[in-house]
Design an enzyme around this catalytic site. Structure first.
Site, mmCIF file in Angstrom:
data_model
loop_
_atom_site.group_PDB
_atom_site.id
_atom_site.type_symbol
_atom_site.label_atom_id
_atom_site.label_comp_id
_atom_site.label_asym_id
_atom_site.label_seq_id
_atom_site.Cartn_x
_atom_site.Cartn_y
_atom_site.Cartn_z
ATOM 1 N N HIS A 1 0.884 -1.160 0.000
ATOM 2 C CA HIS A 1 0.000 0.000 0.000
ATOM 3 C C HIS A 1 0.925 1.214 0.000
ATOM 4 O O HIS A 1 2.077 1.120 0.456
ATOM 5 C CB HIS A 1 -0.895 0.016 1.237
ATOM 6 C CG HIS A 1 -1.890 -1.112 1.242
ATOM 7 N ND1 HIS A 1 -1.883 -2.112 2.172
ATOM 8 C CD2 HIS A 1 -2.915 -1.381 0.392
ATOM 9 C CE1 HIS A 1 -2.856 -2.964 1.913
ATOM 10 N NE2 HIS A 1 -3.502 -2.542 0.829
ATOM 11 N N ASP B 1 2.406 1.631 3.280
ATOM 12 C CA ASP B 1 3.351 0.579 3.701
ATOM 13 C C ASP B 1 4.748 1.022 3.270
ATOM 14 O O ASP B 1 5.735 0.767 3.951
ATOM 15 C CB ASP B 1 3.067 -0.767 3.003
ATOM 16 C CG ASP B 1 1.737 -1.385 3.400
ATOM 17 O OD1 ASP B 1 1.346 -1.247 4.566
ATOM 18 O OD2 ASP B 1 1.106 -2.024 2.524
HETATM 19 C C1 XUL Z 1 -8.970 -6.522 0.771
HETATM 20 C C2 XUL Z 1 -7.797 -6.844 -0.023
HETATM 21 C C3 XUL Z 1 -6.690 -5.840 0.012
HETATM 22 C C4 XUL Z 1 -6.101 -5.565 -1.314
HETATM 23 C C5 XUL Z 1 -5.013 -4.537 -1.338
HETATM 24 O O1 XUL Z 1 -9.936 -7.505 0.795
HETATM 25 O O2 XUL Z 1 -7.720 -7.880 -0.629
HETATM 26 O O3 XUL Z 1 -5.724 -6.299 0.899
HETATM 27 O O4 XUL Z 1 -5.561 -6.725 -1.855
HETATM 28 O O5 XUL Z 1 -5.449 -3.290 -0.974
#
Ligand code: XUL
Ligand code: MN
Length: 346
Positions: A51, A54
């Site tokens: 992210h 992150d």
């Molecule tokens: C949520 C999910 C997230 C995404 C990344 O269900 O899968 O972790 O993969 O934002």
């Protein structure tokens, strides 16, 4: 089947989670980011997914210069360890400005925040040398239908995607659909929706998708068929393999945990489409069970990878010729048993 190739594996820092759920606090002491990075290579993984925060923690309070500096420092550490950054995803569900959605918030100031934050995410991706921006559209949906105009929300989504595509001509957007949670209903619940909205953008070629097994199951769909569908458009640019036991909260179980046959079928679909040959990664978006002790903290990841590789052998050793003879004879009863026997082994 396409010619055999090897796969590259990936996970995110959030996949080494501490066990909190809506009913209870964390049950494992948080590990440092450095520890997580060190585990990755040691356990046979090649890349980390991020992210935006992150990669650069607390980025909302930081200047563009500071963000670029921290992202460059991270890139150096990744290079030193031989780890690639697979993608960067804007976290558009935490900040107070995203309470009522991000790109589809009813408040124009909140929509503007979401777009600015996405541009910062793109800048970070640039520093980390990945062109892949993953969009999990967490709060783009509604709790009650009357609260938003779903027709207008399609326009808002296209507007946001267009701004990102225009901001950096080299990035690709990979939409990760999920039908519900945290919302009652999401506006982009399936791969069909993701690929349809791609067509409304200024550059459909740069808008593709990411399939998560659990999200497909929550939508009542078969993840293997979703893989084939996305690949038919050349649009499967990333993958979150995991598992899900029925229509519940998003469980992010280890790959193959609930349905080994479905896991086998997903790998079969990847193989026949040559997934991975253009540099795509197999990511495991899995979480440890809350009961997991700290000394077993990586097992859900290493087990998912191990299950994938064991099932890959099963896919490659499946007797396709006999299977096709049964298909030609319309003897699906025998085909069904043949798959079961193959999975059980001798
Ligand atoms: C949520 C999910 C997230 C995404 C990344 O269900 O899968 O972790 O993969 O934002
Ligand atoms: Mn995911």
């Amino acid at each position: 089947m396409a010619k055999a190739h090897s796969y590259k594996f990936c996970f995110g820092p959030w996949n080494i989670s501490e066990g909190q759920d809506p009913y209870g606090p964390p049950v494992r002491q948080p590990q440092t980011f450095d520890w997580k990075l060190a585990q990755l290579k040691k356990h046979g993984f090649d890349a980390m997914m991020f992210h935006d925060d992150d990669a650069v923690p607390n980025l909302d309070g930081k200047s563009a210069k500071q963000i670029a500096k921290e992202a460059r420092e991270l890139k150096k550490r990744l290079d030193g360890l031989g780890i690639a950054a697979e993608m960067v995803a804007p976290r558009l569900w935490f900040h107070p400005n995203t309470i009522d959605g991000a790109y589809t918030s009813n408040d124009p100031k909140c929509r503007a925040y979401a777009i600015e934050r996405s541009k910062v995410c793109i800048d970070i991706a640039h520093e980390l040398d990945t062109d892949l921006i993953v969009l999990w559209l967490a709060r783009e949906g509604s709790y009650i239908r009357e609260s938003k105009n779903a027709r207008r929300c399609v326009d808002y989504l296209v507007e946001a995607f267009d701004k990102m595509l225009g901001y950096d001509k080299s990035i690709r957007l990979s939409i990760e659909p999920k039908p519900n949670e945290p919302m009652d209903h999401a506006y982009i619940p399936t791969i069909g929706h993701a690929l349809a909205i791609a067509q409304l953008t200024r550059d459909p070629k740069r808008v593709g998708c990411l399939i998560e097994s659990a999200h497909a199951i929550l939508a009542g769909l078969d993840p293997a068929d979703e893989i084939d569908f996305a690949c038919a458009f050349g649009k499967l640019w990333s993958l979150h393999l995991n598992d899900q036991n029925g229509l519940k909260y998003d469980q992010d179980r280890p790959f193959g945990c609930t349905n080994l046959r479905s896991a086998f079928d997903q790998i079969r679909a990847l193989e026949r489409n040559g997934y991975g040959k253009r540099g795509e990664y197999v990511c495991f978006d899995v979480h440890p069970f809350r009961t997991t002790k700290e000394e077993h903290w990586l097992d859900h990841l290493t087990n998912s990878r191990r299950t994938f590789l064991r099932l890959l052998e099963k896919v490659r050793s499946f007797d396709e010729k006999s299977a096709q003879a049964l298909v030609a004879d319309r003897n699906y009863q025998a085909l069904d048993q043949m798959v079961i026997e193959h999975l059980m082994g001798k």
